[in-house]
Design a protein around this motif. Sequence first.
Motif, PDB file in Angstrom:
ATOM      1  N   ALA A 312       0.825  -1.212   0.000  1.00  0.00           N
ATOM      2  CA  ALA A 312       0.000   0.000   0.000  1.00  0.00           C
ATOM      3  C   ALA A 312       0.856   1.258   0.000  1.00  0.00           C
ATOM      4  O   ALA A 312       0.407   2.320  -0.450  1.00  0.00           O
ATOM      5  CB  ALA A 312      -0.925  -0.002   1.215  1.00  0.00           C
ATOM      6  N   ALA A 313       2.091   1.164   0.510  1.00  0.00           N
ATOM      7  CA  ALA A 313       2.969   2.339   0.553  1.00  0.00           C
ATOM      8  C   ALA A 313       3.256   2.879  -0.843  1.00  0.00           C
ATOM      9  O   ALA A 313       3.524   4.073  -1.011  1.00  0.00           O
ATOM     10  CB  ALA A 313       4.277   1.990   1.257  1.00  0.00           C
ATOM     11  N   ASP A 314       3.190   2.013  -1.845  1.00  0.00           N
ATOM     12  CA  ASP A 314       3.465   2.427  -3.221  1.00  0.00           C
ATOM     13  C   ASP A 314       2.190   2.546  -4.060  1.00  0.00           C
ATOM     14  O   ASP A 314       2.268   2.738  -5.279  1.00  0.00           O
ATOM     15  CB  ASP A 314       4.400   1.413  -3.890  1.00  0.00           C
ATOM     16  N   LYS A 315       1.048   2.435  -3.421  1.00  0.00           N
ATOM     17  CA  LYS A 315      -0.232   2.463  -4.138  1.00  0.00           C
ATOM     18  C   LYS A 315      -0.897   3.826  -3.967  1.00  0.00           C
ATOM     19  O   LYS A 315      -1.375   4.155  -2.889  1.00  0.00           O
ATOM     20  CB  LYS A 315      -1.149   1.360  -3.608  1.00  0.00           C
ATOM     21  N   PRO A 316      -0.924   4.654  -5.020  1.00  0.00           N
ATOM     22  CA  PRO A 316      -1.559   5.977  -4.903  1.00  0.00           C
ATOM     23  C   PRO A 316      -2.990   5.854  -4.390  1.00  0.00           C
ATOM     24  O   PRO A 316      -3.754   4.992  -4.817  1.00  0.00           O
ATOM     25  CB  PRO A 316      -1.526   6.506  -6.343  1.00  0.00           C
ATOM     26  N   GLY A 317      -3.336   6.737  -3.447  1.00  0.00           N
ATOM     27  CA  GLY A 317      -4.685   6.724  -2.902  1.00  0.00           C
ATOM     28  C   GLY A 317      -4.873   5.823  -1.699  1.00  0.00           C
ATOM     29  O   GLY A 317      -5.948   5.819  -1.099  1.00  0.00           O
ATOM     30  N   SER A 318      -3.835   5.059  -1.324  1.00  0.00           N
ATOM     31  CA  SER A 318      -3.964   4.217  -0.140  1.00  0.00           C
ATOM     32  C   SER A 318      -3.917   5.082   1.111  1.00  0.00           C
ATOM     33  O   SER A 318      -3.597   6.260   1.064  1.00  0.00           O
ATOM     34  CB  SER A 318      -2.853   3.168  -0.093  1.00  0.00           C
ATOM     35  N   ARG A 319      -4.225   4.459   2.263  1.00  0.00           N
ATOM     36  CA  ARG A 319      -4.209   5.188   3.526  1.00  0.00           C
ATOM     37  C   ARG A 319      -2.921   4.931   4.322  1.00  0.00           C
ATOM     38  O   ARG A 319      -2.865   5.226   5.516  1.00  0.00           O
ATOM     39  CB  ARG A 319      -5.443   4.829   4.347  1.00  0.00           C
ATOM     40  N   ASN A 320      -1.918   4.403   3.643  1.00  0.00           N
ATOM     41  CA  ASN A 320      -0.614   4.258   4.284  1.00  0.00           C
ATOM     42  C   ASN A 320       0.117   5.594   4.160  1.00  0.00           C
ATOM     43  O   ASN A 320       1.088   5.736   3.428  1.00  0.00           O
ATOM     44  CB  ASN A 320       0.185   3.131   3.620  1.00  0.00           C
ATOM     45  N   TYR A 321      -0.403   6.597   4.891  1.00  0.00           N
ATOM     46  CA  TYR A 321       0.095   7.963   4.759  1.00  0.00           C
ATOM     47  C   TYR A 321       1.555   8.087   5.181  1.00  0.00           C
ATOM     48  O   TYR A 321       2.291   8.921   4.672  1.00  0.00           O
ATOM     49  CB  TYR A 321      -0.759   8.908   5.605  1.00  0.00           C
ATOM     50  N   ALA A 322       1.987   7.263   6.141  1.00  0.00           N
ATOM     51  CA  ALA A 322       3.353   7.348   6.646  1.00  0.00           C
ATOM     52  C   ALA A 322       4.352   6.610   5.762  1.00  0.00           C
ATOM     53  O   ALA A 322       5.558   6.681   6.000  1.00  0.00           O
ATOM     54  CB  ALA A 322       3.423   6.811   8.079  1.00  0.00           C
ATOM     55  N   GLY A 323       3.879   5.898   4.759  1.00  0.00           N
ATOM     56  CA  GLY A 323       4.791   5.187   3.861  1.00  0.00           C
ATOM     57  C   GLY A 323       5.511   4.035   4.542  1.00  0.00           C
ATOM     58  O   GLY A 323       6.693   3.784   4.282  1.00  0.00           O
ATOM     59  N   ILE A 324       4.816   3.296   5.396  1.00  0.00           N
ATOM     60  CA  ILE A 324       5.429   2.213   6.172  1.00  0.00           C
ATOM     61  C   ILE A 324       5.751   1.024   5.262  1.00  0.00           C
ATOM     62  O   ILE A 324       4.896   0.526   4.534  1.00  0.00           O
ATOM     63  CB  ILE A 324       4.482   1.758   7.303  1.00  0.00           C
ATOM     64  N   LYS A 325       6.996   0.606   5.324  1.00  0.00           N
ATOM     65  CA  LYS A 325       7.435  -0.611   4.634  1.00  0.00           C
ATOM     66  C   LYS A 325       8.243  -1.432   5.627  1.00  0.00           C
ATOM     67  O   LYS A 325       9.447  -1.223   5.784  1.00  0.00           O
ATOM     68  CB  LYS A 325       8.282  -0.267   3.406  1.00  0.00           C
ATOM     69  N   ASP A 326       7.584  -2.336   6.320  1.00  0.00           N
ATOM     70  CA  ASP A 326       8.205  -3.100   7.394  1.00  0.00           C
ATOM     71  C   ASP A 326       7.699  -4.531   7.334  1.00  0.00           C
ATOM     72  O   ASP A 326       6.501  -4.775   7.493  1.00  0.00           O
ATOM     73  CB  ASP A 326       7.854  -2.468   8.740  1.00  0.00           C
ATOM     74  N   PRO A 327       8.586  -5.495   7.080  1.00  0.00           N
ATOM     75  CA  PRO A 327       8.164  -6.899   7.003  1.00  0.00           C
ATOM     76  C   PRO A 327       7.452  -7.381   8.265  1.00  0.00           C
ATOM     77  O   PRO A 327       6.549  -8.220   8.185  1.00  0.00           O
ATOM     78  CB  PRO A 327       9.481  -7.653   6.789  1.00  0.00           C
ATOM     79  N   VAL A 328       7.847  -6.863   9.420  1.00  0.00           N
ATOM     80  CA  VAL A 328       7.187  -7.263  10.667  1.00  0.00           C
ATOM     81  C   VAL A 328       5.746  -6.784  10.674  1.00  0.00           C
ATOM     82  O   VAL A 328       4.824  -7.534  11.036  1.00  0.00           O
ATOM     83  CB  VAL A 328       7.940  -6.715  11.893  1.00  0.00           C
ATOM     84  N   VAL A 329       5.536  -5.541  10.268  1.00  0.00           N
ATOM     85  CA  VAL A 329       4.180  -5.007  10.197  1.00  0.00           C
ATOM     86  C   VAL A 329       3.350  -5.804   9.196  1.00  0.00           C
ATOM     87  O   VAL A 329       2.194  -6.152   9.465  1.00  0.00           O
ATOM     88  CB  VAL A 329       4.206  -3.514   9.820  1.00  0.00           C
ATOM     89  N   ASP A 330       3.932  -6.124   8.049  1.00  0.00           N
ATOM     90  CA  ASP A 330       3.219  -6.930   7.054  1.00  0.00           C
ATOM     91  C   ASP A 330       2.789  -8.274   7.640  1.00  0.00           C
ATOM     92  O   ASP A 330       1.652  -8.724   7.430  1.00  0.00           O
ATOM     93  CB  ASP A 330       4.104  -7.173   5.826  1.00  0.00           C
ATOM     94  N   ALA A 331       3.683  -8.895   8.379  1.00  0.00           N
ATOM     95  CA  ALA A 331       3.382 -10.203   8.970  1.00  0.00           C
ATOM     96  C   ALA A 331       2.284 -10.094  10.025  1.00  0.00           C
ATOM     97  O   ALA A 331       1.394 -10.966  10.100  1.00  0.00           O
ATOM     98  CB  ALA A 331       4.647 -10.803   9.581  1.00  0.00           C
TER      99      ALA A 331
END
Length: 414
Positions: A312-331
Amino acid sequence: GKKRDVTRPTLEPPLGSAAYKIASFKPGSEIVWQRVPDYWAAKLPVKIGRENFDTQRFTYILDDNSAWQAFTKGGLDDIKPENSSKRWKTFYNFPAIQAGDVIKQEFKTTSPEPMQAFMLNQRRPLFGDRLVREGLTYPFDFETMNRTLFYGFNTRTQSYFQGTELASSGLPQGKELEILEKYRDKLPPELFTQEFKLPVYDTPQAERKYLKQAVELFAKAGWVIKSGKMVNAKTGAPFKFEILGWNDTDQVIASPWIANLRKIGVDATLRIIDQTQYVNRVNNFDYDVIIGQLGQSESPGNEQRDFWSSKAADKPGSRNYAGIKDPVVDALVDRIIFATDRDDLVAATHALDRVLLWNFYVVPQYYRAVLWLAYWNKFGIPEKQPTYSGADQSSWWIDPAKEKALAAKYKSSN
């Protein structure tokens, strides 16, 4: 049927299946909704006693002060949800209030409270270091803001799932700890040993204490103060960012934080733009920091991917406003989605909440667990209103006698 080009705008009223249909409209000015007399769901149990107004007219007023004046005069705006602490405290003294013709009422809510916060866009390298993000948290003086700007009405937000059993607290234990142990080497060590707490400006000395801690965190991340400016120790580049906003409230919220940040040499500014431009820039993540809200339910699921996932961090219009890219969060998001039962869901959500908090992706602001409504005294209202939302205006109805009396009394002023 008639062929339509769905890529082009239209003023043709859409076909719907709800309790109301569009009766008339003036583009950009007014829309009138008429109740459907043979509405198919009118007798369903969830609909009985609701949607009682024959006609609803919505008039668009772009200026907030003009909208307020329209409400105080009556005849145009009957129900006003209020969000401004200042107005709720000091403005509700106009003649109709004093005469009892306008009712000011507070409805307590039990629904989850949204995470309203400064969203730090990690797509900008400036916010890539967790220590820096933590350092930005300390200059936010909620207590002084609440006392001087919000009349003490607000409460500091401490969780992404505030107001629910899903909010983390204390130290991780039980199943939550078991989940987090799998990722211990990838998580801040404090997560396991300290209870997450935001700074509390409760004494005159608090500002000095917390600003000093902020400077120390910046120093650990490679930033130092030179000639009163926070600069990169290696390159000399200043720590400078812009908060993007679209209304006057953004200025009220951001200004105290900006003032404290400048005391430690951080050059933060606020830029107000029109709403259309703001939406487009947010959709494309074209900002350093925004003031955003993330609402939750008591049963989180797939939507968590839109909030936090790397995709979602790379998807325009998503609500991942902070740009989080963390494998732990994904899991952890996947663990929530595929939870086996309620206990598993609660534990996984506690874990996600704690990981998000300790990574300081946002600077939390505040919430208010009440719904403020002011309304002209022309309605019948069921005694029991839903505590989840505070009030259900669709369950209200017009009292003909009250409406007639108000119309006669205020006829000359409308």
